[in-house]
Scaffold this motif. Structure first.
Motif, PDB file in Angstrom:
ATOM      1  N   UNK A   1     -44.208  -3.405   6.697  1.00  0.00           N
ATOM      2  CA  UNK A   1     -44.454  -2.385   5.156  1.00  0.00           C
ATOM      3  C   UNK A   1     -44.083  -3.242   4.512  1.00  0.00           C
ATOM      4  N   UNK A   2     -44.778  -4.538   4.495  1.00  0.00           N
ATOM      5  CA  UNK A   2     -45.403  -5.342   3.088  1.00  0.00           C
ATOM      6  C   UNK A   2     -46.809  -4.429   2.384  1.00  0.00           C
ATOM      7  N   UNK A   3     -47.394  -4.828   1.743  1.00  0.00           N
ATOM      8  CA  UNK A   3     -48.526  -4.630   0.997  1.00  0.00           C
ATOM      9  C   UNK A   3     -48.989  -5.314   0.938  1.00  0.00           C
ATOM     10  N   UNK A   4     -50.653  -6.004   1.760  1.00  0.00           N
ATOM     11  CA  UNK A   4     -50.898  -7.431   0.949  1.00  0.00           C
ATOM     12  C   UNK A   4     -52.242  -7.148  -0.163  1.00  0.00           C
ATOM     13  N   UNK A   5     -52.272  -5.521  -0.787  1.00  0.00           N
ATOM     14  CA  UNK A   5     -53.079  -5.311  -1.467  1.00  0.00           C
ATOM     15  C   UNK A   5     -52.267  -6.227  -2.896  1.00  0.00           C
ATOM     16  N   UNK A   6     -51.647  -5.709  -2.838  1.00  0.00           N
ATOM     17  CA  UNK A   6     -50.810  -7.327  -3.682  1.00  0.00           C
ATOM     18  C   UNK A   6     -51.248  -8.405  -4.502  1.00  0.00           C
ATOM     19  N   UNK A   7     -51.722  -8.659  -3.312  1.00  0.00           N
ATOM     20  CA  UNK A   7     -51.861 -10.195  -3.233  1.00  0.00           C
ATOM     21  C   UNK A   7     -53.973 -10.108  -3.231  1.00  0.00           C
TER      22      UNK A   7
ATOM     23  N   UNK B   1     -48.007 -12.382  13.297  1.00  0.00           N
ATOM     24  CA  UNK B   1     -49.116 -12.586  12.210  1.00  0.00           C
ATOM     25  C   UNK B   1     -48.486 -12.930  10.897  1.00  0.00           C
ATOM     26  N   UNK B   2     -48.334 -14.334  10.189  1.00  0.00           N
ATOM     27  CA  UNK B   2     -47.666 -14.895   9.506  1.00  0.00           C
ATOM     28  C   UNK B   2     -48.910 -14.911   8.000  1.00  0.00           C
ATOM     29  N   UNK B   3     -48.297 -14.825   6.561  1.00  0.00           N
ATOM     30  CA  UNK B   3     -49.451 -15.054   5.961  1.00  0.00           C
ATOM     31  C   UNK B   3     -48.972 -16.004   4.421  1.00  0.00           C
ATOM     32  N   UNK B   4     -49.275 -16.843   4.742  1.00  0.00           N
ATOM     33  CA  UNK B   4     -48.672 -17.862   3.300  1.00  0.00           C
ATOM     34  C   UNK B   4     -49.354 -17.302   2.542  1.00  0.00           C
ATOM     35  N   UNK B   5     -48.844 -17.023   1.231  1.00  0.00           N
ATOM     36  CA  UNK B   5     -49.036 -16.950  -0.076  1.00  0.00           C
ATOM     37  C   UNK B   5     -49.402 -17.579  -0.914  1.00  0.00           C
TER      38      UNK B   5
END
Length: 407
Positions: free
Chosen positions: A140-146, A165-169
Motif C-alpha cells: 500500500x505504500x507509494x514509492x512515487x513520493x520519493x 522486497x525492502x527499500x532503504x530510503x
C-alpha cells in the motif's frame, strides 16, 4: 533513513533465481570470514578485493551484481568490527566471534543491479545475470513520493510466507505535533507490559504463550516426517508461518504502544534494561523474550525522534526498592507486589518504580546544556552520589541516541 517493504509476486523460476542469489551472498560472506581468520591485518578494503577474486574464480559468483557482492563482504566486516568493538570495551563473557552463516535469507543490492518501473512504481527489474528479472511489488505504500536517487539499497528477503522486497530510503521523516505538556515514566514488567507513573497498567498479551500449544503440535508433526520428503517441507513451512505470525503480533503490539505513548507525552523516561543479561535466568527467559522489551524501546526512540519528543533511558538500579516519597530503601522480593514504606506510602510496586524512573529522567534532562555554568560549592551542596548518577545517566542517554540513529 527508513525502510519500505513490499511483498514480491514472482514465478517459480524467479523465486529459484532469488534463492540462488541468496546462496551466493552467503558463500561470499563465509569466504570473507575464512579469509579474515587465515590472514592477519585484514581490513574491509581487502575483503572488497576478495570479492573480485571470487568472481573470477567462480562463474556463478560473477553472475551476482558487483555491488551485491560488496554488500556481502560488508556483512562479513560488520560482524568482524562488532567483535573488535566488544573486545575493546572489555565485555565479560562471549565477545561475538564471527561465525559462518548457515541459513542466510536475504541478498542486498546497492545503487546498481536493479531498475524500478518509473511509471507505476509497482514493478522492479533486477538486471544482473542471476535471472530474477521483472517482479511485481504488492503493498500500500507509494514509492512515487520519493525520488529514485533517495533509494540507497534494495534487499530481497525470504520468509516463511514468501518473498519480500525492502527499500532503504535516505530521507528525514519528521512530523510536528502540538505539545501535550505531559511527562511519563515507564516501568516494564512481566505481570503487565508496562506501568506508567500515573498508575495505568498496560496488559501483557503473551503472544508466544497463547500460540505455544499450536507450535508444539506443529513441531511434533514435523519431527515425524521423513527427512528430504515433500511432506516434511510442507510441515516445516507451516511451523515457520506460525512462528512468523507470533513475531508479527509482537512487533505490531510494540509499535502501536510506542506510537501512542510518544504522541501522548512530551517527555518519556524508561528503564535502560540489559535484556541479553536478563534472559540468562532460565526460569524467566521465555517470558522475557515473549514480552519484547527491547523492541518496544527501539520503537519508542524512533517515534521520539520522528515527532520531536524527548526519550531518556534511566538506569534501573533500585527503582523498585526506593520509596518515591521519602527515598528510603525498602527491600522487596519479586513476589511482593505492593510497596509499603514507614513514611506511610503504600502503592503498587511498579507504579512506585515508574515514579522513580520519571524523577531520574527529569533530573537527567535538567542537567543538559548547563556545562558552561559551574555552581559555586559554597552556594550549592551536591551529594557525592549525585555526580555518579548523572554520569551513568549521561552514558545511558548517549547510548539511547546511538540506537535511535541506527534504527
Amino acid at each position: 533513513m527508513f525502510v519500505l517493504e513490499f511483498k514480491v509476486k514472482a514465478k517459480k523460476a524467479q523465486t529459484q533465481a532469488i534463492d540462488e542469489a541468496i546462496r551466493t551472498t552467503q558463500f561470499i560472506r563465509n569466504k570473507c570470514i575464512r579469509y579474515w581468520m587465515d590472514n592477519q591485518g585484514v581490513n574491509k578494503y581487502a575483503l572488497n578485493k576478495l570479492c573480485k577474486q571470487l568472481a573470477e574464480e567462480f562463474s556463478w559468483a560473477k553472475e551476482l551484481n558487483s555491488m551485491a557482492r560488496q554488500s556481502a563482504a560488508e556483512r562479513a566486516w560488520s560482524s568482524i568490527s562488532r567483535f573488535y568493538d566488544n573486545c575493546k570495551k572489555g565485555i565479560n563473557g562471549k565477545k561475538g566471534y564471527p561465525q559462518f552463516q548457515k541459513n542466510n535469507r536475504s541478498v542486498e543490492y546497492k545503487t546498481s543491479g536493479w531498475k524500478l518501473d518509473l511509471n507505476t512504481r509497482k514493478h522492479i527489474t533486477f538486471t544482473d545475470k542471476k535471472g530474477i528479472g521483472r517482479v511485481k511489488l504488492v503493498g500500500t505504500r507509494d514509492l512515487h513520493f520519493y525520488h529514485p536517487d533517495e533509494i540507497k539499497r534494495v534487499r530481497l528477503l525470504r520468509r516463511a510466507d514468501g518473498y519480500y522486497c525492502q527499500f532503504l530510503i535516505n530521507t528525514e521523516v519528521k512530523e510536528q505535533l502540538e505539545p501535550t505538556k505531559r511527562t511519563i515514566g515507564l516501568d516494564v514488567g512481566l505481570e503487565s507490559f508496562y506501568t506508567d507513573s500515573d498508575g495505568h497498567k498496560e496488559p501483557n498479551p503473551r503472544f508466544f504463550r497463547e500460540g505455544e500449544q499450536k507450535l508444539k503440535r506443529l513441531q511434533r508433526r514435523l519431527s515425524k516426517k521423513q527427512k528430504g520428503s515433500s511432506n516434511r517441507r510442507k510441515a516445516r513451512q507451516k511451523l515457520g508461518k506460525a512462528h512468523l505470525r507470533i513475531s508479527r503480533q509482537r512487533k505490531e503490539h510494540a509499535l502501536r504502544l510506542a506510537r501512542c505513548v510518544v504522541k501522548s507525552n512530551d517527555f518519556i523516561a524508561y528503564e535502560n534494561l540489559k535484556v541479553s543479561n536478563m534472559v540468562k535466568n532460565h526460569c524467566l527467559a521465555k517470558s522475557i523474550s515473549d514480552v519484547g522489551w527491547y523492541q518496544f524501546r527501539v520503537w519508542l526512540e524512533y517515534f521520539a525522534q520522528k515527532f520531536g519528543k524527548v526519550a531518556v533511558a534511566v538506569p534501573p538500579h533500585y527503582t523498585s526498592q526506593e520509596c518515591s516519597n521519602c527515598g528510603r530503601i525498602v527491600k522487596k522480593s519479586l513476589s511482593t507486589r505492593t510497596h509499603a514504606c514507614q513514611c506511610g506510602t503504600k502503592l503498587d510496586r511498579d507504579e512506585n518504580a515508574a515514579i522513580n524512573i520519571l524523577r531520574e529522567g527529569l533530573r537527567t534532562v535538567g542537567r543538559t546544556g548547563t556545562a558552561g555554568f559551574e555552581p559555586d560549592s559554597k552556594l550549592v551542596e551536591r551529594p557525592a552520589s549525585t555526580s555518579v548518577v548523572s554520569e551513568q545517566l549521561g552514558q545511558a542517554d548517549s547510548s539511547a541516541g546511538n540506537l535511535v540513529s541506527s534504527s
